[in-house]
Design a protein around this motif. Structure first.
Motif, PDB file in Angstrom:
ATOM      1  N   LEU A  16       0.737  -1.101  -0.009  1.00 16.38           N
ATOM      2  CA  LEU A  16      -0.140  -0.033  -0.013  1.00 16.38           C
ATOM      3  C   LEU A  16       0.864   1.220  -0.076  1.00 16.38           C
ATOM      4  O   LEU A  16       0.601   2.384  -0.742  1.00 16.38           O
ATOM      5  CB  LEU A  16      -0.730   0.041   1.170  1.00 16.38           C
ATOM      6  CG  LEU A  16      -2.067  -1.135   1.132  1.00 16.38           C
ATOM      7  CD1 LEU A  16      -2.903  -0.949   2.335  1.00 16.38           C
ATOM      8  CD2 LEU A  16      -2.881  -0.739  -0.007  1.00 16.38           C
ATOM      9  N   THR A  17       1.879   1.223   0.875  1.00 13.04           N
ATOM     10  CA  THR A  17       2.687   2.396   0.667  1.00 13.04           C
ATOM     11  C   THR A  17       3.334   2.787  -0.632  1.00 13.04           C
ATOM     12  O   THR A  17       3.553   3.940  -0.963  1.00 13.04           O
ATOM     13  CB  THR A  17       3.898   2.270   1.702  1.00 13.04           C
ATOM     14  OG1 THR A  17       3.428   2.118   3.266  1.00 13.04           O
ATOM     15  CG2 THR A  17       4.771   3.557   1.818  1.00 13.04           C
TER      16      THR A  17
ATOM     17  N   LEU B 270       2.212   1.909  -3.362  1.00  8.93           N
ATOM     18  CA  LEU B 270       1.159   2.228  -4.430  1.00  8.93           C
ATOM     19  C   LEU B 270       0.897   3.726  -4.211  1.00  8.93           C
ATOM     20  O   LEU B 270       0.549   4.663  -5.048  1.00  8.93           O
ATOM     21  CB  LEU B 270      -0.155   1.488  -4.245  1.00  8.93           C
ATOM     22  CG  LEU B 270      -0.207   0.061  -5.031  1.00  8.93           C
ATOM     23  CD1 LEU B 270      -1.395  -0.646  -4.330  1.00  8.93           C
ATOM     24  CD2 LEU B 270      -0.101   0.082  -6.464  1.00  8.93           C
ATOM     25  N   PHE B 271       0.780   4.165  -2.771  1.00 15.14           N
ATOM     26  CA  PHE B 271       0.275   5.637  -2.512  1.00 15.14           C
ATOM     27  C   PHE B 271       1.409   6.415  -2.956  1.00 15.14           C
ATOM     28  O   PHE B 271       1.200   7.502  -3.431  1.00 15.14           O
ATOM     29  CB  PHE B 271      -0.281   5.694  -1.086  1.00 15.14           C
ATOM     30  CG  PHE B 271      -1.585   5.315  -0.583  1.00 15.14           C
ATOM     31  CD1 PHE B 271      -2.685   5.830  -1.378  1.00 15.14           C
ATOM     32  CD2 PHE B 271      -1.950   4.238  -0.019  1.00 15.14           C
ATOM     33  CE1 PHE B 271      -4.143   5.581  -1.056  1.00 15.14           C
ATOM     34  CE2 PHE B 271      -2.916   3.634  -0.026  1.00 15.14           C
ATOM     35  CZ  PHE B 271      -4.385   4.323  -0.579  1.00 15.14           C
ATOM     36  N   GLY B 272       2.612   5.943  -2.408  1.00 14.96           N
ATOM     37  CA  GLY B 272       3.772   6.623  -2.829  1.00 14.96           C
ATOM     38  C   GLY B 272       4.082   6.860  -4.569  1.00 14.96           C
ATOM     39  O   GLY B 272       4.525   8.037  -4.736  1.00 14.96           O
TER      40      GLY B 272
ATOM     41  N   TYR C  83       1.554   7.110  -6.449  1.00 20.19           N
ATOM     42  CA  TYR C  83       0.556   7.817  -6.679  1.00 20.19           C
ATOM     43  C   TYR C  83       0.829   9.590  -6.495  1.00 20.19           C
ATOM     44  O   TYR C  83       0.687  10.139  -7.314  1.00 20.19           O
ATOM     45  CB  TYR C  83      -1.062   7.535  -6.032  1.00 20.19           C
ATOM     46  CG  TYR C  83      -1.791   8.690  -6.411  1.00 20.19           C
ATOM     47  CD1 TYR C  83      -2.670   8.607  -7.921  1.00 20.19           C
ATOM     48  CD2 TYR C  83      -2.366   9.381  -5.609  1.00 20.19           C
ATOM     49  CE1 TYR C  83      -3.549   9.555  -8.058  1.00 20.19           C
ATOM     50  CE2 TYR C  83      -3.286  10.579  -5.974  1.00 20.19           C
ATOM     51  CZ  TYR C  83      -3.961  10.345  -7.272  1.00 20.19           C
ATOM     52  OH  TYR C  83      -5.028  11.392  -7.512  1.00 20.19           O
ATOM     53  N   PHE C  84       0.955   9.849  -5.216  1.00 18.49           N
ATOM     54  CA  PHE C  84       1.576  11.010  -4.704  1.00 18.49           C
ATOM     55  C   PHE C  84       2.620  11.772  -5.410  1.00 18.49           C
ATOM     56  O   PHE C  84       2.747  12.777  -5.723  1.00 18.49           O
ATOM     57  CB  PHE C  84       1.433  11.037  -3.261  1.00 18.49           C
ATOM     58  CG  PHE C  84       0.111  10.649  -2.712  1.00 18.49           C
ATOM     59  CD1 PHE C  84      -0.804  11.979  -2.650  1.00 18.49           C
ATOM     60  CD2 PHE C  84      -0.289   9.690  -1.985  1.00 18.49           C
ATOM     61  CE1 PHE C  84      -2.185  11.599  -2.166  1.00 18.49           C
ATOM     62  CE2 PHE C  84      -1.458   9.574  -1.395  1.00 18.49           C
ATOM     63  CZ  PHE C  84      -2.205  10.564  -1.490  1.00 18.49           C
TER      64      PHE C  84
ATOM     65  N   ARG D 163      -3.031  16.601  -9.982  1.00 17.75           N
ATOM     66  CA  ARG D 163      -3.916  15.661  -9.239  1.00 17.75           C
ATOM     67  C   ARG D 163      -5.161  15.201 -10.573  1.00 17.75           C
ATOM     68  O   ARG D 163      -5.683  14.376 -10.456  1.00 17.75           O
ATOM     69  CB  ARG D 163      -4.733  16.300  -8.219  1.00 17.75           C
ATOM     70  CG  ARG D 163      -3.661  16.580  -7.096  1.00 17.75           C
ATOM     71  CD  ARG D 163      -3.359  15.057  -6.611  1.00 17.75           C
ATOM     72  NE  ARG D 163      -2.444  15.192  -5.435  1.00 17.75           N
ATOM     73  CZ  ARG D 163      -2.838  15.291  -4.211  1.00 17.75           C
ATOM     74  NH1 ARG D 163      -4.188  15.281  -3.685  1.00 17.75           N
ATOM     75  NH2 ARG D 163      -1.901  15.318  -3.287  1.00 17.75           N
TER      76      ARG D 163
ATOM     77  N   ALA E 299       9.228   5.267  -3.890  1.00 19.25           N
ATOM     78  CA  ALA E 299       8.092   4.547  -3.706  1.00 19.25           C
ATOM     79  C   ALA E 299       8.428   3.251  -2.826  1.00 19.25           C
ATOM     80  O   ALA E 299       8.130   3.180  -1.759  1.00 19.25           O
ATOM     81  CB  ALA E 299       7.148   4.453  -4.589  1.00 19.25           C
TER      82      ALA E 299
END
Length: 654
Positions: free
Chosen positions: A402-403, A405-407, A409-410, A418, A434
């Motif tokens: 999850l980290t 994936l979110f990393g 994305y952000f 965005r 990431a």
């Protein structure tokens, strides 16, 4: 192996690849004696009649011009030299006897000259370090010694055939720069942190907890392999994360059910790059799309057909990428092969021997193996009485996923905004950041779970953390040597030489299959699929357009163009998949705690079967009108037939 450095991003045209910036003490770098403001940087070696580059630096001089001349006085290049600039002179070719080169600068303020005299060799010399290293490793199975010898051989050539100086170049020119590369350092840190997390999980009983939790489901070797396969497909966003997470998580399960380490490494390796390549959202997509965009732009500039030029210039690279997916025959058939092997429980070649050994009680790895991770003596076993809770392993692993994936994305959103599409966002992200964030978060969560549940003290958790890193020492050594050998091939211009000898006047229908073979050879010898894609795509797209393979592209046609693009991607993955010096191949061996050369030897026959089917039905068949969907069906049929008539059932075991 993938390399995201700006060097290879700028090397879209292979003519520029040999341009290397070298210290003044190395051959190929010269400084003008009478004009300190001019200096010239050249390649480590020059291959006869293979293009190379020089970089000219000057600080002053109005109306300056340069000339590059051979030893006989023949002019090789000339042009303007802007003030206070770094000018690259590319596309130079030196015949035998042309060295040393002289570089002359004239300006209103006077003149200056410099001499460039690196060692000169025939082109085939550049193939020797990777080929000899790989051959020695396959024959003698001493991968560290074999890789080191290949690196030394490269240093030997660069040092002008001086064996002692070549030994020095082995360390200062290849190994140290490989470790200093930020992308390589990120991979080592990610691997170390993920291994450290596994160490804490093992000490806290989480690994054994996973085994116990999966026992009711993974009751047979087939089910254990199937679980590994689906986990590999599930982690589709990054091949490094895929390899290390799946291998480390499922190794205890497959060991328990007597699945060989060689088979586990094959499952891990074959569901990493093949999955990431065809996923819409992954760390590869942005890179591949950028190369397709560059190739289309170059082709649009070079074609004489205005309508086709406009269509190429305005085409969406992402749409072209989507159109290329049905033509990615090797990655897709590689996944089919894995599924068929699991379903049939039949193997052939060295893999059948490995599986027979494991199932009949001979051990999950070969006696005398040089394990990439010493899983037998790591000190990672959970102490007696430790509760075996599966979620102490699952939660840290999920945290990593999850980290990351979110990393992605952000980090990508910070680059493109965005409002951008998900694939554009992921493509703009820096995957190395990431995966580092994810592995660090996983370590902290694993330690936190163990300490807060009073399973381990903080000191014990840190001991497990360090033990996990120590277990990967051999893997780190081999990975570093593999990168160093890749640097050897870069400085010896192996890829440009291979590309030059494999290109020629071709029928457009043959371009996809020849491109596949070329990409495979380059990727196998250099150990990097990303650099191979970077070199070949800007060449292949204009080539197929010039040969008429993009006819009808403006009206939705141009199947040969799309197929040729896919051939570069697929061939790069095939070569990388088979190469002992590829970092993804090394990481698969590390994550599976397998002898690296055992992994290469057992995987190679499967990869070759898939590649032959992909070339025969895919890249040749579709070029002559066969539907890609029928080509896939024929390829699947070939895989099944080979397993049925060549493969043999694996013993059920005890």
């Amino acid at each position: 192996m993938r390399i995201r450095s700006d060097v290879f991003r700028r090397a879209g045209r292979w003519l520029l690849l040999p341009a290397l910036v070298l210290p003044a003490s190395l051959p190929g770098t010269a400084f003008a004696q009478d004009a300190p403001s001019l200096n010239v940087e050249g390649p480590a070696v020059v291959l006869t009649n293979v293009p190379f580059s020089l970089t000219l630096h000057t600080e002053d001089g109005e109306n300056a011009r340069y000339r590059v001349r051979s030893a006989s006085g023949r002019e090789l290049a000339a042009g303007d030299l802007p003030i206070r600039s770094e000018t690259s002179v590319s596309g130079l070719r030196a015949a035998e006897g042309d060295l040393p080169l002289s570089v002359e600068m004239t300006s209103d303020g006077g003149s200056a000259s410099a001499s460039v005299d690196p060692p000169q060799f025939p082109g085939w010399i550049s193939l020797l370090p990777p080929i000899i290293a790989i051959a020695l490793a396959l024959i003698f199975r001493h991968v560290v010694v074999s890789l080191f010898f290949g690196i030394w051989l490269g240093g030997f050539f660069i040092a002008g055939l001086d064996p002692l100086a070549g030994l020095g170049r082995t360390v200062d020119t290849f190994i140290v720069p490989s470790l200093a590369d930020t992308d390589n350092a990120s991979i080592l840190m990610f691997s170390a942190l993920l291994s450290a997390m596994v160490g804490v999980i093992s000490r806290s009983g989480g690994t054994r907890g996973i085994v116990e939790a999966l026992r009711p489901l993974a009751t047979t070797p087939r089910r254990a392999q199937l679980a590994t396969f689906f986990a590999g497909i599930g982690i589709f966003f990054d091949d490094y994360a895929n390899t290390l997470i799946v291998g480390n998580t499922f190794r205890p399960v497959t060991d328990k059910l007597k699945v060989s380490r060689e088979k586990l490494a094959y499952l891990v390796d074959s569901t990493a790059a093949p999955v990431v390549t065809i996923a819409f959202v992954s760390t590869w997509v942005g890179f591949e799309i950028s190369l397709i965009r560059d190739g289309l732009r170059i082709a649009a500039e070079q074609t004489a057909d205005p309508a086709l030029a406009g269509a190429l210039a305005s085409a969406s690279p992402f749409t072209v990428f989507l159109s290329s997916i049905p033509y990615l025959f090797y990655p897709i058939l590689a996944l089919v092969m894995v599924a068929a092997v699991i379903a049939s429980q039949r193997d052939f070649g060295p893999m059948h021997g490995a599986e027979t050994r494991a199932r009949t009680g001979g051990g999950v790895f070969r006696p005398g193996s040089q394990l990439m991770v010493n899983s037998e003596e790591t000190g990672l076993d959970a102490p007696e009485g430790v509760p075996l809770r599966w979620y102490n392993a699952a939660i840290p692993v999920l945290t990593v996923v999850l980290t990351v994936l979110f990393g992605l994305y952000f980090d990508g959103a910070s680059e493109v905004g965005r409002g951008a599409s998900l694939w554009d966002t992921f493509g703009a992200a820096d995957p190395f950041k990431a995966i580092l964030w994810g592995s660090l978060a996983g370590c902290l969560v694993a330690i936190g779970l163990a300490v807060t549940q009073r399973i381990l003290t903080l000191s014990q958790a840190l001991d497990g953390w360090l033990a996990g890193i120590r277990a990967m020492t051999m893997g780190f050594v081999i990975l570093t040597l593999a990168w160093s050998l890749g640097e050897v091939t870069s400085q010896l211009a192996t890829a440009p030489y291979l590309t030059q000898i494999l290109e020629g006047n071709l029928a457009p229908e043959l371009v996809p299959v020849i491109t596949f073979v070329t990409a495979a050879i380059v990727s196998f010898c250099t150990g990097t699929s990303w650099a191979t894609m970077t070199i070949l795509l800007p060449l292949v797209v204009p080539l197929i357009v010039a040969l008429g393979g993009a006819t009808g592209f403006e009206a939705g046609g141009g199947e040969l163009l799309v197929s040729s693009i896919s051939s570069v991607l697929a061939g790069s993955i095939f070569g990388d998949h088979c190469s002992p010096i590829s970092d993804t191949t090394v990481l698969s061996s590390m994550a599976s705690a397998c002898d690296h050369m055992d992994h290469v030897r057992t995987q190679l026959p499967y990869a070759l079967v898939v590649a032959v089917a992909a070339m025969l039905f895919g890249h040749v068949g579709t070029s002559y009108g066969l539907s890609p969907w029928i080509a896939h069906l024929l390829g699947i049929g070939t895989v099944i037939v080979v397993l049925r008539f060549v493969g043999r059932p694996v013993p059920a075991g005890s």
